[in-house]
Write an enzyme that holds these catalytic residues in place. Structure first.
Site, mmCIF file in Angstrom:
data_model
loop_
_atom_site.group_PDB
_atom_site.id
_atom_site.type_symbol
_atom_site.label_atom_id
_atom_site.label_comp_id
_atom_site.label_asym_id
_atom_site.label_seq_id
_atom_site.Cartn_x
_atom_site.Cartn_y
_atom_site.Cartn_z
ATOM 1 N N LEU A 34 0.868 -1.162 0.000
ATOM 2 C CA LEU A 34 0.000 0.000 0.000
ATOM 3 C C LEU A 34 0.914 1.223 0.000
ATOM 4 O O LEU A 34 1.824 1.305 0.832
ATOM 5 C CB LEU A 34 -0.905 -0.012 1.238
ATOM 6 C CG LEU A 34 -2.100 0.954 1.250
ATOM 7 C CD1 LEU A 34 -3.103 0.607 0.148
ATOM 8 C CD2 LEU A 34 -2.798 0.919 2.607
ATOM 9 N N PRO A 36 1.130 4.402 1.069
ATOM 10 C CA PRO A 36 1.552 5.200 2.236
ATOM 11 C C PRO A 36 2.334 4.416 3.282
ATOM 12 O O PRO A 36 2.979 5.031 4.140
ATOM 13 C CB PRO A 36 0.216 5.677 2.841
ATOM 14 C CG PRO A 36 -0.827 5.382 1.818
ATOM 15 C CD PRO A 36 -0.322 4.221 1.030
ATOM 16 N N SER A 37 2.281 3.096 3.230
ATOM 17 C CA SER A 37 2.903 2.267 4.263
ATOM 18 C C SER A 37 4.411 2.486 4.322
ATOM 19 O O SER A 37 5.113 2.252 3.330
ATOM 20 C CB SER A 37 2.613 0.790 3.983
ATOM 21 O OG SER A 37 3.514 -0.053 4.678
ATOM 22 N N PRO A 38 4.958 2.921 5.463
ATOM 23 C CA PRO A 38 6.408 3.116 5.562
ATOM 24 C C PRO A 38 7.224 1.860 5.221
ATOM 25 O O PRO A 38 8.182 1.940 4.434
ATOM 26 C CB PRO A 38 6.610 3.571 7.006
ATOM 27 C CG PRO A 38 5.320 4.233 7.360
ATOM 28 C CD PRO A 38 4.264 3.411 6.676
ATOM 29 N N ARG A 41 7.300 1.335 1.495
ATOM 30 C CA ARG A 41 8.139 2.330 0.816
ATOM 31 C C ARG A 41 9.611 1.950 0.905
ATOM 32 O O ARG A 41 10.372 2.116 -0.065
ATOM 33 C CB ARG A 41 7.909 3.708 1.429
ATOM 34 C CG ARG A 41 6.606 4.342 0.982
ATOM 35 C CD ARG A 41 5.961 5.299 1.944
ATOM 36 N NE ARG A 41 6.869 6.117 2.718
ATOM 37 C CZ ARG A 41 6.544 6.676 3.887
ATOM 38 N NH1 ARG A 41 5.350 6.462 4.425
ATOM 39 N NH2 ARG A 41 7.400 7.420 4.529
#
Length: 241
Positions: A34, A36-38, A41
């Site tokens: 997903l 936005p998931s740190p 990323r």
């Protein structure tokens, strides 16, 4: 020509180009993620740095797409990110990052083979997981998920962790030494998330300079579109609550 066929040909062409400088998987690795998931990323940027193509599978945890029978069979913890490398399933972002570099990196710069150098990288990764990111999550997850107010006591714990990081990188170019490693990628995702939430760490000069330096180092590898955009998207959720 069918779109999937075209994409497969393009992926094989890219794979052939990269095979001159490093190993490639037999087919594109699936990444369940997903934006936005740190942790997602961090994995995506690691793949970019080593020139590895990913087959991105959007997995919206807000809609329960991580709780389907198929997903639970693959990953009973139902977490993201999760990868599928030709049937080899792995989750936990830092384990994934280590695996990708070990399996497909052109060299060991990002994750050294030397036991002592690797131990420092591992320590920094564990510091991020168990302390820095953990405290960041403890501060912002309740705000994001349940609309709870800002907790000054937890914020003080984040500040304490930043002070430790500031000391750890004293005299170093990157968090584990002179070269950027996967520890830098993991930690910059946490720091950039704090930055997106307007957490003030300007008092920590070593952290601030490292942050600026590492952003520049990662600019060619999707820093803006993967990490910065994802962090800002995550912060926007808080503003909506």
């Amino acid at each position: 020509m069918d779109k999937s066929v075209v994409e497969n040909i393009q992926w094989k062409d890219n794979a052939a180009a990269r095979s001159k400088g490093g190993k490639m998987p037999s087919q594109a690795i699936k990444l369940y993620y997903l934006p936005p998931s740190p942790p997602c990323r961090a994995v995506m940027m690691t793949a970019k740095v080593i020139g590895l193509e990913l087959d991105l599978v959007l997995t919206n945890i807000m809609k329960g797409e991580h709780l389907t029978p198929e997903y639970l069979k693959m990953n009973p913890q139902h977490t993201i990110p999760t990868i599928d490398d030709s049937g080899f399933i792995l989750w936990e972002s830092r384990a994934i990052m280590s695996y990708l570099v070990n399996a497909y990196g052109r060299d060991d710069t990002l994750y050294p083979k030397n036991p002592r150098l690797r131990a420092i990288v591992d320590q920094r990764l564990q510091f991020d997981l168990g302390t820095l990111f953990s405290r960041y999550s403890a501060l912002y997850a309740p705000m994001l998920m349940r609309g709870e107010p800002y907790n000054e006591d937890i914020a003080a714990k984040v500040t304490e962790a930043l002070a430790w990081l500031n000391t750890l990188i004293e005299g170093k170019t990157f968090v584990a030494g002179d070269n950027m490693t996967i520890a830098d990628i993991s930690i910059i995702v946490t720091i950039s998330s704090l930055d997106a939430f307007n957490f003030d760490f300007s008092a920590y000069d070593n952290v601030s300079k490292w942050y600026e330096r590492t952003q520049k180092a990662l600019e060619p590898y999707g820093y803006e579109e993967i990490n910065k955009a994802g962090a800002q998207q995550l912060a926007s959720f808080l503003k909506k609550n």
